[in-house]
Scaffold this active site. Structure first.
Site, PDB file in Angstrom:
ATOM      1  N   SER B  48      -4.544   6.807   0.073  1.00  0.00           N
ATOM      2  CA  SER B  48      -5.134   6.123  -1.071  1.00  0.00           C
ATOM      3  C   SER B  48      -4.699   4.662  -1.031  1.00  0.00           C
ATOM      4  O   SER B  48      -3.522   4.365  -0.786  1.00  0.00           O
ATOM      5  CB  SER B  48      -4.677   6.798  -2.369  1.00  0.00           C
ATOM      6  OG  SER B  48      -5.322   6.194  -3.467  1.00  0.00           O
ATOM      7  N   GLU B  49      -5.639   3.765  -1.292  1.00  0.00           N
ATOM      8  CA  GLU B  49      -5.387   2.324  -1.172  1.00  0.00           C
ATOM      9  C   GLU B  49      -4.160   1.854  -1.940  1.00  0.00           C
ATOM     10  O   GLU B  49      -3.461   0.935  -1.526  1.00  0.00           O
ATOM     11  CB  GLU B  49      -6.599   1.519  -1.669  1.00  0.00           C
ATOM     12  CG  GLU B  49      -7.803   1.530  -0.752  1.00  0.00           C
ATOM     13  CD  GLU B  49      -8.763   2.655  -1.064  1.00  0.00           C
ATOM     14  OE1 GLU B  49      -8.310   3.774  -1.405  1.00  0.00           O
ATOM     15  OE2 GLU B  49      -9.987   2.436  -0.973  1.00  0.00           O
TER      16      GLU B  49
END
Lengths: 247, 225
Positions: B48-49
């Protein structure tokens, strides 16, 4: 003894002048957003600010809450550098969106990885770097292009700020910080890239009470610490999260 | 009778492209649903960023009250479950993983895709504004980019086009397109139709696709399981 703890959020932001550039930790949702510092800056009233943050506030992905959108509502911002500046809903445009489209606020849109690396570079004394991201797109406009290993890359410049507002979990009086879960996001890199970094934390402990092996942001990057005294009421489970026990 | 796959069915089909141990980033929308259809026993490491790797599944609505934590959210702001072996890191490290080519698969939505694999997915149609987010970095730098989308726009125009009309996310980045009527490989020789939804012929799909489609030698109906 070194003590960077300030008694109030208002005191911690009191010297921010008009025209300052401020980095604000922020991602999807309230975790990791220093919103008491943001609220204090709104009360303080500095204007013509340049905000560097992932969003321009109030994008409403999940929870509706007051982040740096209140600085736009209060007309304190002249420029925003962000990767995700707009609401995902056309029917609910943010205040920033209205001001960007009317020309009141200038927008510099940046791919998220480039934004984070520009901040990291700013803190690390790297003036600029090449990245493949954005080559052949509108990101290329006005930028130097160079081929490395057959791949076109763009020259991107470091970002620095006068102030960084960061959200962390615990601080000691020397300014060492640890974070909690996805609260981390932009906060540790923004802490390195500002002349004055102000951390908003859940808990302040005596120096020596954080495990040196677990410290994410060393205290030299942090100038001021303010502890949250009023529970903002978001869902958290500080008591039973297995990852919260690491420090 | 021509059937169109539901958004969930598109996600199910994409789940078949994943492999044990793959490091995967899922975009917002249909891509997020892919995680629900990964076969039991297969380990996918989700990225996840916002600086999280190896996390668990998204909490269901009735779990939120008891388990949700604002410090444990994915890039879409959804609450997720912690998982043994997960890790947290800052945003620059998160994109070092992306830019450094350490991600195996990115599943992204699209507004338009071309037969060269050019992707446009960040400018909202009709609004004149858009969010780049992490999509550009993912599209440029992930080993395999899969697009999940409806085959046509709401008013029936092709989304697979010869040239993108809206600003590009990245040139020549898409490897596979999975839509509600077709699975299409993007190759150096152009688009290869690999699978079709029940009831659709090659001509039906070609009629809704601007660039030329070549039928794969082993062309078959889409299998979800």
């Amino acid at each position: 003894m070194l003590n960077k703890v300030f008694e109030s959020f208002d005191a911690a932001v009191a010297d921010i002048p008009d025209g300052a550039t401020i980095m604000i930790g922020n991602f999807a949702g309230p975790g990791g957003t220093p919103f008491y510092l943001i609220q204090a800056l709104r009360r303080q009233g500095a204007r013509n600010l340049t905000i560097v943050a992932n969003t321009a506030g109030g994008i409403g992905l999940t929870l509706d809450y007051d982040d740096h959108r209140i600085l736009f509502q209060n007309k304190q911002v002249k420029k925003v550098i962000a990767s995700f500046p707009f609401s995902t809903s056309a029917s609910k445009p943010t205040e920033a969106e209205k001001q960007i489209l009317s020309g009141e606020v200038e927008l510099e849109i940046v791919p998220q990885g480039t934004l984070s690396e520009r901040i990291r570079a700013g803190g690390a004394g790297i003036p600029a770097f090449y990245t493949p991201t954005g080559a052949g797109t509108i990101m290329e406009q006005g930028k130097e292009r160079r081929i490395f290993d057959g791949r076109p890359c763009l020259l991107e410049h470091a970002l620095k700020a006068d102030y960084a507002f960061v959200r962390a979990y615990k601080a000691d009086r020397a300014g060492n910080l640890v974070y909690r879960g996805t609260q981390r996001q932009f906060n540790p890199i923004m802490a390195t890239a500002a002349k004055t970094t102000i951390a908003e934390v859940d808990e302040t402990v005596e120096t020596g009470h954080l495990d040196p092996e677990a410290i994410v942001t060393p205290g030299i990057f942090v100038n001021r610490i303010v502890q949250i005294t009023q529970d903002p009421g978001f869902r958290r489970h500080l008591e039973n999260s297995f990852w919260a026990k690491r420090e | 009778m021509k059937e169109r796959l539901s958004r969930e069915a598109i996600a199910m089909r994409i789940a078949k492209e994943l492999f044990d141990g793959a490091v995967v980033n899922l975009g917002i929308g249909i891509p997020t649903m892919v995680s629900s259809f990964v076969p039991e026993g297969m380990t996918i490491i989700y990225h996840s960023e916002n600086g999280m790797l190896g996390f668990g599944s998204v909490l269901s609505a009735d779990e939120v009250e008891e388990k949700a934590d604002i410090d444990l959210v994915n890039a879409g702001g959804q609450y997720v479950r912690p998982k043994p072996g997960m890790s947290f890191f800052h945003h620059a490290d998160s994109f070092a993983m992306v830019r450094g080519g350490h991600l195996d698969v990115a599943v992204l939505g699209a507004i338009e895709v071309t037969d060269c694999g050019d992707l446009a997915n960040w400018m909202f149609p009709g609004r004149g504004v858009g969010n780049i987010g992490g999509g550009m970095d993912l599209a440029f730098n992930t080993k395999k980019v899969i697009v999940a989308m409806e085959h046509t726009t709401k008013d029936g125009r092709p989304k697979i086009v010869k040239k993108c009309c809206v600003p590009l996310t990245a040139e020549r980045c898409v490897d596979l397109i999975v839509t509600d009527i077709a699975v299409i490989d993007v190759t150096y020789q152009g688009l290869v139709l690999k699978e079709y939804a029940p009831g659709w012929t090659v001509d039906d799909i070609q009629a809704l696709t601007e660039p030329e489609l070549k039928a794969a030698p082993d062309l078959k109906e889409i299998e979800l399981l």
